[in-house]
Design a protein around this motif. Structure first.
Motif, PDB file in Angstrom:
ATOM      1  N   LYS A  72       0.591  -1.365  -0.106  1.00 35.91           N
ATOM      2  CA  LYS A  72       0.005  -0.224  -0.486  1.00 35.91           C
ATOM      3  C   LYS A  72       1.402   1.002   0.027  1.00 35.91           C
ATOM      4  N   ASN A  75       2.218   2.347  -2.966  1.00 35.40           N
ATOM      5  CA  ASN A  75       0.833   2.122  -4.722  1.00 35.40           C
ATOM      6  C   ASN A  75       0.584   0.681  -5.467  1.00 35.40           C
ATOM      7  N   ALA A  76       0.439   0.080  -4.253  1.00 34.48           N
ATOM      8  CA  ALA A  76       0.238  -1.807  -5.094  1.00 34.48           C
ATOM      9  C   ALA A  76      -0.464  -1.994  -4.172  1.00 34.48           C
ATOM     10  N   VAL A  77      -1.357  -2.804  -4.932  1.00 31.38           N
ATOM     11  CA  VAL A  77      -2.116  -3.617  -4.730  1.00 31.38           C
ATOM     12  C   VAL A  77      -2.153  -5.819  -4.289  1.00 31.38           C
ATOM     13  N   HIS A  79      -3.373  -8.955  -4.467  1.00 32.88           N
ATOM     14  CA  HIS A  79      -4.649  -9.365  -5.440  1.00 32.88           C
ATOM     15  C   HIS A  79      -5.160 -10.492  -3.940  1.00 32.88           C
ATOM     16  N   THR A  99      -1.197  -4.810  -8.849  1.00 30.03           N
ATOM     17  CA  THR A  99      -1.060  -4.111  -9.844  1.00 30.03           C
ATOM     18  C   THR A  99      -1.339  -2.730  -8.810  1.00 30.03           C
ATOM     19  N   ARG A 100      -0.757  -1.824  -9.727  1.00 29.59           N
ATOM     20  CA  ARG A 100       0.229  -0.355  -8.863  1.00 29.59           C
ATOM     21  C   ARG A 100      -1.415   0.500  -9.140  1.00 29.59           C
ATOM     22  N   THR A 101      -1.363   1.428  -7.924  1.00 28.32           N
ATOM     23  CA  THR A 101      -2.447   1.628  -7.850  1.00 28.32           C
ATOM     24  C   THR A 101      -2.058   3.283  -8.509  1.00 28.32           C
ATOM     25  N   SER A 102      -2.868   4.074  -9.152  1.00 29.96           N
ATOM     26  CA  SER A 102      -3.167   5.590  -9.463  1.00 29.96           C
ATOM     27  C   SER A 102      -1.894   6.772  -9.155  1.00 29.96           C
ATOM     28  N   GLY A 103      -1.790   6.595  -6.993  1.00 32.75           N
ATOM     29  CA  GLY A 103      -1.563   7.068  -6.582  1.00 32.75           C
ATOM     30  C   GLY A 103      -2.148   8.999  -7.398  1.00 32.75           C
ATOM     31  N   SER A 104      -3.016   9.038  -7.043  1.00 32.55           N
ATOM     32  CA  SER A 104      -4.251   9.829  -8.135  1.00 32.55           C
ATOM     33  C   SER A 104      -3.812  11.689  -7.023  1.00 32.55           C
ATOM     34  N   ASN A 107      -0.663  12.675  -9.336  1.00 37.87           N
ATOM     35  CA  ASN A 107      -0.926  12.957 -10.112  1.00 37.87           C
ATOM     36  C   ASN A 107      -1.677  14.625 -10.781  1.00 37.87           C
TER      37      ASN A 107
END
Length: 121
Positions: A72, A75-77, A79, A99-104, A107
């Protein structure tokens, strides 16, 4: 062996033990240990062997929690996590996809800065 299995489940209530032939995966909220029936049988009949395996089990929940927290933070999840203890008491852990999260926040800040720079041109 069933009696020992029940004792093990009571000793580690935060872990779901699977002794079936198909593997089960855990997730961020559930720790699952797939333990071979041969290992369970050895544990039931050999207190020293059981002590070794149970010592390793004490690190399963904190270890999995650290793994999910680190993912986390990066910035990863993750599964799913599959943990297997073989007949000799050796554990192996496999992550079932990440998976990588966007880090919104980061960004959107970058995008806004780029947009303002383009507006100036």
């Amino acid at each position: 062996m069933q009696e020992y299995y029940e004792k093990l489940c009571k000793k580690f209530p935060e872990i779901t033990f699977n002794t079936g032939s198909s593997l089960m995966s855990g997730n961020e909220n559930k720790v699952v240990i797939n333990i071979s029936s041969e290992c369970l049988k050895k544990m039931a009949n050999d207190p020293e062997f059981a002590k070794k395996v149970e010592f390793n089990l004490t690190g399963a929940v904190p270890g999995q929690n650290r793994m999910f927290a680190q993912a986390k933070a990066d910035n990863a999840v993750i599964h799913g996590v599959t943990t297997v203890i073989d007949a000799d008491g050796n554990a192996s852990v496999t992550c079932g996809g990440m998976t990588r999260t966007s880090g919104s926040k980061q960004n959107s800040t970058t995008l806004n800065a780029e947009k303002k720079q383009k507006e100036r041109l």
